[in-house]
Every structure is written in structure tokens, then in C-alpha cells.
Scaffold this motif. Sequence first.
Motif, PDB file in Angstrom:
ATOM      1  N   SER A 182     -15.607 -48.844 -28.991  1.00 26.16           N
ATOM      2  CA  SER A 182     -14.636 -47.786 -28.720  1.00 26.16           C
ATOM      3  C   SER A 182     -15.148 -46.787 -27.689  1.00 26.16           C
ATOM      4  N   SER A 187     -11.335 -52.996 -19.766  1.00 24.05           N
ATOM      5  CA  SER A 187      -9.962 -53.327 -19.388  1.00 24.05           C
ATOM      6  C   SER A 187      -9.781 -54.834 -19.531  1.00 24.05           C
ATOM      7  N   GLN A 206     -10.778 -48.792 -30.070  1.00 27.90           N
ATOM      8  CA  GLN A 206      -9.894 -47.703 -29.672  1.00 27.90           C
ATOM      9  C   GLN A 206     -10.397 -46.973 -28.421  1.00 27.90           C
ATOM     10  N   ASN A 208      -9.833 -47.434 -25.092  1.00 24.27           N
ATOM     11  CA  ASN A 208     -10.234 -48.192 -23.908  1.00 24.27           C
ATOM     12  C   ASN A 208      -8.977 -48.463 -23.088  1.00 24.27           C
ATOM     13  N   GLN A 209      -9.012 -49.491 -22.248  1.00 27.94           N
ATOM     14  CA  GLN A 209      -7.841 -49.873 -21.467  1.00 27.94           C
ATOM     15  C   GLN A 209      -7.569 -51.363 -21.614  1.00 27.94           C
ATOM     16  N   ASN A 230      -4.862 -48.122 -26.358  1.00 31.75           N
ATOM     17  CA  ASN A 230      -5.156 -49.102 -25.320  1.00 31.75           C
ATOM     18  C   ASN A 230      -3.855 -49.436 -24.606  1.00 31.75           C
ATOM     19  N   ASN A 251      -0.253 -47.918 -28.203  1.00 31.77           N
ATOM     20  CA  ASN A 251      -0.128 -49.160 -27.458  1.00 31.77           C
ATOM     21  C   ASN A 251       1.347 -49.422 -27.178  1.00 31.77           C
TER      22      ASN A 251
END
Length: 720
Positions: A182, A187, A206, A208-209, A230, A251
Motif C-alpha cells: 500500500s 500502476s 490501497q 496506488n494506481q 486505486n 475504485n
Amino acid sequence: MTGAAMKRGRSGAVGIGAGVVLLFLATASLGANANTDSNDVTALNVFYTTMNSPPQLKNWVSQNADPCGQSWNGITCLGSRVTTIKLSGMGLNGTLGYNMNLLTALVQLDMSNNNLGGSDIPYNLPPNLEKLNLAGNHFTGTTPYSISQMFALKDLNLAHNQISTISDMFNQLTNLTTMDLSYNAFSANIPQSFNSLTSLTTLYLQNNQFSGTIDVLANLPLTDLNIANNRFTGWVPDKLKKIRTLQTAGNSFSNGPAPPPPPGTTSPPQGPQRPALPSRNGNNGSSDSGSKHSKLKGGAVAGIVICLLVVSAIVAFFVIKRKSWKLSRGRDPEQNEPLSPLASGLKQMKSIKIISTIGKDQLQKTVSMSLKPPTKIDMHKSFDENDLTSKSVTRKISLSSIRTPAYTVADLQVATGSFSANNFISEGSFGRVFKAQLNDQKVLAVKKINFSAFPSYPSDLFIELVANISRLNHPNLAELVGYCSEHGQCLLVYEFYENGSLHDLLNLVDDQSKPLSWNNRVKIALGSARALEYLHETCSPSVIHKNFKSSNILLDNELNPHLSDSGYADLIPNQEFQESEENSGYRAPELTMSGQYSLKSDVYSFGVVMLELLTGRKPFDRSRPRSEQSLVRWATPQLHDIDALDQMVDPALQGLYPSKSLSRFADAIALCVQAEPEFRPPMSEVVQSLVRLVQRANITRMSSSENYSRRHSESGDYVL
């Protein structure tokens, strides 16, 4: 006995006594040093140095070290081996040691909540770790491939860093139970190898991309999952909705019912019993299947199963007989004839046979068809009987592995002015490169692959080449942004890099061009080393470049290097190419005997490029005296002579370089260009040596002039 004799006797006794004392002290010293394994001592000495010898580790020393015997702070031993390092929250900076793989007995490494990093996590991590915690630091770049070899790893925590790339490297981590990634900069999609984490119960991704779906997590034994904040899409699998702790906010998941699985796929069993004909939404679902089966007697169930098997066998028999009859009549049984699931295996085998028997022109037609946009291809429609290539298994596999957009020949002809001489950039080992400007004003570089130079590798397999290249992703690799295969043309579309190649920048000097500074030369060497390290040690399986040279190192407007021609390894050049004068200066000695490229032959070629950066000379220059024509042969004997080094340096630098930095740079070159491949270091070690060169220089710079440091750090330049 005379007085003199007595005096001599006393002196002799004193001498013997002193000798015994010295021997005892020496033995005691050796015994103390023997308390800790020598490899562990070496690794911790380097670790202490790379952390800039922190004063908060008061009982750590860099000389006469004995971590176990001296009870170093944060170190736990078992016998003579170091088993635990716990230095959490101590304000440590610098980075991890480059040879921590020597700590083979280490099972726990906790360096969390410090100020380590500012670069990639070093590759050579301890191989037998069960717990690795590097959370709360400043690591960037890519997760090191060495983690994939930690078969005993149970707990991995890399949270709260700035790591941006995660490798697909989890296939063998079957003991991993907890993983926290996290609060990083990851990505792209979740790596497919996550589905091998068969012991994973806790996963934090959690903040991030990450993008794509989370289907790969569906069958893991998770009890605690956080994927909030994300860019995930699709649906949350039903299995994941049932776990104890689930957080998915932030999301773009769909709220409607999930679509059914693709045809031909089966859902894993939900329990110890398996209904013969499961229903997805009806009353015969899995929730009450147990009760319904309990009402059936064993004989009835057995009778149903036997009947199904008999019917299936009869159907399969007639299908096979019918296909055999049609084949004997010269008719393709696959055309306009839907096959039963039981015969699907036969269909795939027949498709492969068709590919192996059709001619080159028909296979080229297959490749061209596969370039149409996916939205215009109906994979379920009935094709014309004469179109044997439309069922190609190879085409489907190739398309599924390519995520790069396809261009048309017409578009690229317009963008390059019909590949005019005005847009010609260069001609490399695999074809000519042209500058292209699209309608959106974006400038690209188009490479026309010349397969005629490689008769053993026909253009029919161009799609496989594109698939290989499109899987590579690293900031120091030239980025493939598209491809085209129409009308016999094989074109690769890359980002355009404004400063051309390193070879041109070093050799095509005119009144307007400025010579590369020493800082930029180190920057280019480090970035190029990172590209090779990625190919060799992050990609699985490893990728050998085979054609590493300065003309394949492209420079953007900030002089960041981007390695081109990566992924071309299967384009094995002919003998004339291998022996060409252009490439001879980069070729490792062992290639003359075996012709077999390896990771270590790439390392040799990298050393040659470093020599170019150091001297400004070409790898092979026939215009020079015979003794100086081969750059490696001329330079190698002088790399450890500081006076000779000063004479070797590129005159364009005008003496503007630090002697210590130059010496360390030369040391790295000497290791890379050794004649014996087994003595050349892996690229991860080369990267670490260049990183240390930069770090030491930065420390010196900071202590000498804070303002000077701030000015150059803001410009992104190295001050070495």
C-alpha cells in the motif's frame, strides 16, 4: 653463574613471556573474530558503510567487526550466523548494502520507518528471508527480482515508499501469507502470478494506481483484503465479497451482476460435492445442492454418471468418424461445422496442422488480418470455407499478448512523407528509422524492419517480435507505441528522442553542439545499466540484448538514456553481421569461439560503452595506430593507473571531472571488460557501484557547499 649470565637468563625469560602474552592476545583476537561468519561480517560492514556509518548505531564498527561477539545493536545471532536484523525507526539514511545476499542465514530483515532509499531496492537481498519489512522509507523504481527467489518468505511489507513498478515474479512464493504494498506508486494490472500465492491471507494494495480487474485474486484464501483508492474496474468476484474484511472504496467497480464466465471455462468446485449439472441462478444452485444430493440414493447417482459417460463416448465416436470421412473427401470438417466441447482438442490440433502446411503468402495474410482493430473482428462468426487462416490458433495467442495499438501503412506513409529522405534519421542493424509526425503533432520514430538480412527469420513471425517487445516496460527502454504489418511492410513505432543516439553525441561534434559533461556521462551510464539490469534480472525469463552499443542508447531532451532494440534477441544475425567492423568492438571475446550470446556478453558490451563515455573514442577505429585501434585492448592496461587515466579521458571534458569519481568509474569498466565471462559482475552490481559513486559524490558536495548542492539538485544534474 655470573651476573652477566643471570642477566641474559632473565632477559630471555622476559622475552619468552612477552612472546607467550602476544601469542595469547593474537589467539584471543582470532577467536573473537571467529565468533561471526566471515561472509556475514563482510555484508554488514558494507551495509554499515552504505548507511553512511550512522552514529545512532553506537556499537557498530567498520574495522575488526564481530557482530555476534560484540552484540551489535539490532543484530540477533544463532551461533556464528546472523539470523535477524531489526533496525526500525532509527532515522537511518543511505541504502541497503549491495552484497546482502551473503547473509544466507538471515530470516528477518526489518528496516521499516527510516529514511533509506532514494533509489531502487538493491537486487542482492538475503535469499532465505521469512520476513522482509522495508515499509516507510524512500525506495523507488522496481521491486527487485531477488524477492521471487525467497521461497521461504511469509511476510512482505513494502508499504509507504515510492515504488512504481511491480514485476510478475510471484510464481514460487507459495509460503507468503501477508503482503503489504500500500501507499506506493504502482500502476498497470495486478501481476498474473498473484494467482500462485496459495497461502496468502492478508493483502493490502490501497492507495496506488493499479488498474484492470481483480479477478486474479478470486481463488486466493484471503481473509483480509484492502484495495481501496486505486483504478480498478470490472466486478468484485463473489468469492471476495464473502471474506472477513474487505475494503474496495475509491475504485470504478460495476454495481450490476457480473457477466457469465467465457465459454469453455469452468468454475472451481465450491465444496466437497460436485453437482452433475450445476445451475448458476436457479433453485439447483450450490447453496442447496447438498440437500438435493442427499435425497438421491447412491445407485441413482452412479446410474446418471454412467449414462452421461456412455452418451458422451457415443457422441465423440460419431464426431471423429464424421471428421475422418470429410477429410477423406478432401473437405475441411472445421468449416461451418460447430464442434462439441469434447472435440475442441481435435480442433486446436487441426488448426496447428493447417498453419504448418500453408504457404508464406497465406501466412502473411494471417498476420495482416490480425492487425485489424479488435472491435471489427467477430471471433465467433462463421468464416468462408476458403479462408483457412481465419481459424489460426497462433493468431489468437499473438493478439492476446499485444496491447500496443496497430497503425495502417497509409497513416505512417503520410506521417513520414512516404518515408522520404528528409525524414530519414538513421540506419541500424535491423532497418532504417524515419521521423514521423502525426495529425495530433506528436512526433514518433518509425523503424522499417529489414527481414531480408535475416533469412532464417521470415517476416511471417513479425507479430511474435511485437509481442516480445510490448511486454518490456522500463523508463530506460525505448518505448514501443505502435506497430504495423500490411502489404509486406513490418514497421515498429517508437517514441522519438530529441538528442539522438549516444554514439552521435560523442562523435558528431560541430560548432553548435556542446560536449557531454562528466555528470551527464555518469547519468547516461547509470540509466543504461538500469535498463540492462531490468532485462537480465527483472524479466522472467531473462532477456539478453545481444546488440548493446552506443548507437542503441537514445537520449531525450534531458539526456536520460533509453535503450533501443530490446526484445530483438530472436533476430539472430548472420555471420557477416556478427563480424562487421561496426559491431566488432562490442563483441565479447568468447563470441569469437562459441558464437553464443549470454548475459555476460551484454555486460562486456556495457563496459565498452562506458569506455566510450570515458575516452570519447570509438570501440574500433581503423584510423588510429594499430596499437590503439581496439579500444578495450588499448585502454584496459591503463585503467588502474591514475596518471594514465588522466591521459585517456576525452579531451572534450577539458579536465572538468573529479579524480576519485573517474577512478571509481574506471574500476567498474575493468570488471565489465574482463576476458573471462565468469569474472564479470551481474548488472545489479554494476548499478550499485554507479549508485555508490553518485552517493559519495553527493555527500562530499553537500558538506562543501549547501547552496551549490541545492542549485544543482534542482536542475536534476549529478555533481560528481
